[in-house]
Write an enzyme that holds these catalytic residues in place. Structure first.
Site, short mmCIF file in Angstrom:
data_model
loop_
_atom_site.label_atom_id
_atom_site.label_comp_id
_atom_site.label_asym_id
_atom_site.label_seq_id
_atom_site.Cartn_x
_atom_site.Cartn_y
_atom_site.Cartn_z
N PRO A 9 4.26 1.59 6.18
CA PRO A 9 5.76 1.94 5.78
C PRO A 9 5.74 2.40 4.30
CG PRO A 9 5.89 -0.15 7.28
CD PRO A 9 4.52 0.00 6.85
N ASN A 10 6.35 3.20 4.00
CA ASN A 10 6.69 3.62 2.70
C ASN A 10 5.77 4.43 1.82
OD1 ASN A 10 9.69 3.60 3.19
ND2 ASN A 10 9.19 1.15 3.09
N ARG A 17 8.55 6.34 -4.99
CA ARG A 17 9.08 5.02 -4.84
C ARG A 17 8.71 4.16 -5.89
NH1 ARG A 17 6.70 0.50 -0.59
NH2 ARG A 17 8.39 -1.13 -1.25
N TYR A 22 4.72 0.79 -8.33
CA TYR A 22 3.57 1.52 -7.47
C TYR A 22 2.71 2.75 -8.28
CZ TYR A 22 5.72 -1.09 -3.61
OH TYR A 22 6.24 -2.40 -3.10
N ASN A 73 -3.36 -1.24 3.88
CA ASN A 73 -2.23 -1.63 3.11
C ASN A 73 -1.05 -1.72 4.14
OD1 ASN A 73 -0.19 -2.02 1.53
ND2 ASN A 73 -0.88 -0.68 -0.09
N ALA A 76 5.19 -3.32 4.23
CA ALA A 76 6.16 -4.59 4.74
C ALA A 76 5.54 -5.28 5.89
CB ALA A 76 7.46 -4.07 4.84
N GLU A 97 -7.63 -5.93 3.35
CA GLU A 97 -6.21 -5.99 2.93
C GLU A 97 -6.26 -5.54 1.68
OE1 GLU A 97 -3.08 -8.20 4.83
OE2 GLU A 97 -2.51 -8.73 2.83
N HIS A 99 -3.21 -4.40 -1.58
CA HIS A 99 -1.66 -4.19 -1.92
C HIS A 99 -1.77 -3.59 -3.55
CE1 HIS A 99 -0.33 -5.80 1.45
NE2 HIS A 99 -1.10 -7.01 1.43
N ARG A 106 6.11 -11.32 -7.26
CA ARG A 106 7.37 -10.38 -6.93
C ARG A 106 8.15 -11.41 -5.97
NH1 ARG A 106 5.94 -4.66 -4.54
NH2 ARG A 106 8.25 -4.42 -4.74
#
Length: 144
Positions: A9-10, A17, A22, A73, A76, A97, A99, A106
């Protein structure tokens, strides 16, 4: 090698964003980068992004016997998708994985990954370069 690059997502909003977190490169630039990196190593990379958990699970299941490695990735979904975890564990294709941001610096919930245990490794905080670093892990494993 044949890579499946999965984004949750996103991630289609890269460049728009929260660019301070990012970066300013868009999703198309990410796909070009991984495709070029794969090509430089005699490999291929197919990008897939969805904001829908089921579509990501379908892509993981369809990867079995088609791809040599998955770079994922989950966005969320990282923090709560046991369904994606289970899909990754259900196929014979190893996953790494990734990110973009440093998830440990964060919000506290971002440091928790339920999908990580289904992967051979995790990279975070390296920006888009994390994707090629994950690809390199698999390329090195494939070397004689």
């Amino acid at each position: 090698m044949k890579f499946l690059i999965l984004n949750g997502p996103n991630l289609n909003l890269l460049g728009k964003r929260e660019p301070g977190i990012y970066g300013t490169e868009n999703y198309e630039a990410l796909c070009r980068m991984v495709e070029e990196h794969a090509s430089e190593h005699g490999s291929t990379a197919d990008c897939f992004q969805s904001n829908h958990e089921g579509a990501i699970i379908d892509a993981i299941q369809a990867a079995d016997g088609v791809y040599d490695a998955i770079v994922i990735n989950p966005g969320a979904y990282t923090h709560y998708s046991y369904a994606i975890h289970d899909a990754l564990k259900s196929v014979s294709v190893p996953a790494y994985e990734v990110h973009i941001s440093d998830i440990t610096s964060r919000e506290s919930f971002r440091a928790v990954s339920v999908t990580r245990p289904a992967c051979v490794g995790q990279i975070y905080g390296q920006g888009l370069r994390g994707y090629t670093m994950a690809m390199d892990y698999f390329l090195e494993q494939a070397e004689p």
